[in-house]
Design a protein around this motif. Sequence first.
Motif, short mmCIF file in Angstrom:
data_model
loop_
_atom_site.label_atom_id
_atom_site.label_comp_id
_atom_site.label_asym_id
_atom_site.label_seq_id
_atom_site.Cartn_x
_atom_site.Cartn_y
_atom_site.Cartn_z
N ALA A 149 0.83 -1.21 0.00
CA ALA A 149 0.00 0.00 0.00
C ALA A 149 0.87 1.26 0.00
O ALA A 149 0.53 2.24 -0.64
CB ALA A 149 -0.93 0.01 1.21
N PHE A 150 1.99 1.21 0.68
CA PHE A 150 2.88 2.36 0.73
C PHE A 150 3.82 2.44 -0.46
O PHE A 150 3.98 3.49 -1.06
CB PHE A 150 3.74 2.32 2.01
CG PHE A 150 3.09 2.91 3.20
CD1 PHE A 150 3.19 4.25 3.49
CD2 PHE A 150 2.35 2.12 4.07
CE1 PHE A 150 2.59 4.81 4.60
CE2 PHE A 150 1.74 2.65 5.19
CZ PHE A 150 1.86 4.00 5.44
N LEU A 151 4.46 1.34 -0.77
CA LEU A 151 5.58 1.37 -1.72
C LEU A 151 5.17 1.09 -3.16
O LEU A 151 5.95 1.34 -4.07
CB LEU A 151 6.66 0.38 -1.26
CG LEU A 151 7.20 0.66 0.15
CD1 LEU A 151 8.15 -0.44 0.58
CD2 LEU A 151 7.87 2.02 0.22
N ALA B 117 10.81 -4.51 2.34
CA ALA B 117 10.25 -3.96 3.59
C ALA B 117 9.92 -5.07 4.57
O ALA B 117 10.17 -4.95 5.78
CB ALA B 117 9.01 -3.12 3.29
N LEU B 118 9.39 -6.18 4.06
CA LEU B 118 9.06 -7.32 4.91
C LEU B 118 10.34 -7.90 5.54
O LEU B 118 10.36 -8.24 6.73
CB LEU B 118 8.32 -8.39 4.11
CG LEU B 118 7.82 -9.60 4.88
CD1 LEU B 118 6.83 -9.19 5.97
CD2 LEU B 118 7.17 -10.59 3.93
N GLN B 119 11.40 -7.99 4.75
CA GLN B 119 12.67 -8.48 5.29
C GLN B 119 13.22 -7.55 6.37
O GLN B 119 13.65 -8.01 7.43
CB GLN B 119 13.72 -8.60 4.17
CG GLN B 119 13.45 -9.74 3.23
CD GLN B 119 14.47 -9.79 2.10
OE1 GLN B 119 15.07 -8.78 1.73
NE2 GLN B 119 14.66 -10.98 1.56
N GLU B 120 13.16 -6.26 6.11
CA GLU B 120 13.67 -5.29 7.08
C GLU B 120 12.81 -5.30 8.35
O GLU B 120 13.33 -5.19 9.46
CB GLU B 120 13.72 -3.89 6.47
CG GLU B 120 14.31 -2.85 7.37
CD GLU B 120 15.78 -3.07 7.72
OE1 GLU B 120 16.22 -2.53 8.77
OE2 GLU B 120 16.50 -3.77 6.97
N THR B 121 11.50 -5.44 8.17
CA THR B 121 10.60 -5.53 9.33
C THR B 121 10.95 -6.75 10.18
O THR B 121 11.01 -6.66 11.41
CB THR B 121 9.13 -5.61 8.87
OG1 THR B 121 8.80 -4.41 8.17
CG2 THR B 121 8.19 -5.79 10.05
N THR B 122 11.20 -7.86 9.51
CA THR B 122 11.56 -9.10 10.22
C THR B 122 12.85 -8.89 11.02
O THR B 122 12.93 -9.25 12.20
CB THR B 122 11.73 -10.26 9.23
OG1 THR B 122 10.51 -10.43 8.51
CG2 THR B 122 12.06 -11.56 9.95
N ASN C 73 6.70 2.44 9.58
CA ASN C 73 7.84 3.33 9.81
C ASN C 73 8.92 3.11 8.76
O ASN C 73 9.48 4.07 8.23
CB ASN C 73 8.42 3.14 11.22
CG ASN C 73 7.52 3.69 12.29
OD1 ASN C 73 6.62 4.49 12.03
ND2 ASN C 73 7.73 3.24 13.52
N TYR C 74 9.21 1.86 8.45
CA TYR C 74 10.22 1.56 7.43
C TYR C 74 9.79 2.13 6.08
O TYR C 74 10.58 2.77 5.38
CB TYR C 74 10.47 0.06 7.32
CG TYR C 74 11.39 -0.27 6.17
CD1 TYR C 74 12.76 -0.09 6.29
CD2 TYR C 74 10.88 -0.70 4.95
CE1 TYR C 74 13.60 -0.36 5.22
CE2 TYR C 74 11.71 -0.96 3.88
CZ TYR C 74 13.08 -0.79 4.02
OH TYR C 74 13.90 -1.04 2.95
N CYS C 75 8.54 1.89 5.70
CA CYS C 75 8.03 2.36 4.41
C CYS C 75 8.09 3.88 4.32
O CYS C 75 8.49 4.43 3.28
CB CYS C 75 6.61 1.86 4.17
SG CYS C 75 6.51 0.08 3.92
N GLN C 76 7.69 4.55 5.37
CA GLN C 76 7.73 6.01 5.37
C GLN C 76 9.17 6.51 5.25
O GLN C 76 9.44 7.48 4.54
CB GLN C 76 7.04 6.58 6.61
CG GLN C 76 5.55 6.41 6.55
CD GLN C 76 4.83 6.87 7.81
OE1 GLN C 76 5.39 6.84 8.90
NE2 GLN C 76 3.58 7.27 7.66
#
Length: 172
Positions: free
Chosen positions: A35-37, A46-51, A77-80
């Motif tokens: 939705a963001f990217l 983003a999923l990898q970084e979130t993990t 937060n990561y996406c923003q």
Amino acid sequence: MDEVEVARKAINGDEEAFVALMQLHKEALLRTALAFLKNEHDALEALQETTYRAFRKIHTLKEPAYAKTWLIRITINYCQDQLKKDKHYVRDGESAESTVSLDSTQLELQEALSTLSADEQHLIHMKYFQGVKIKEIAAIEKIPEGTVKSRLHKTLRTLRSHFEGKGEMDNV
């Protein structure tokens, strides 16, 4: 084992429980990132970084019942951060190729959503595309439930007027 128990074990350092927790919420996190990217590659990153971030800080999660909310907040937060860093707001979709496969209704919806602010788009995506409850949105955004409701109402009114305006123009 229920979701809260999995989260509790993950908080206490159980790596298998952490993996299970991420599996439970992977789809919601990916949808949030998309939705963001606006593209799958960046969303997967983003999923990898979130993990990674969640694994490093899981011990700081105080309430296991809010694990999903906590993970979504990390993703947001990561996406923003990425959007600010890259300065690439793609408002109309990924590419011409992805748009070709959309039917006219989807294109109209995409066009209407693109007229909204990033915050309004995010709110609509969470509520109607991901099925996040108002109470959870309030917790994620750290705002009162009433504020979420009023923002949703205002955003839906804006979308409604966009579509009503379209209908009037088509009839002219």
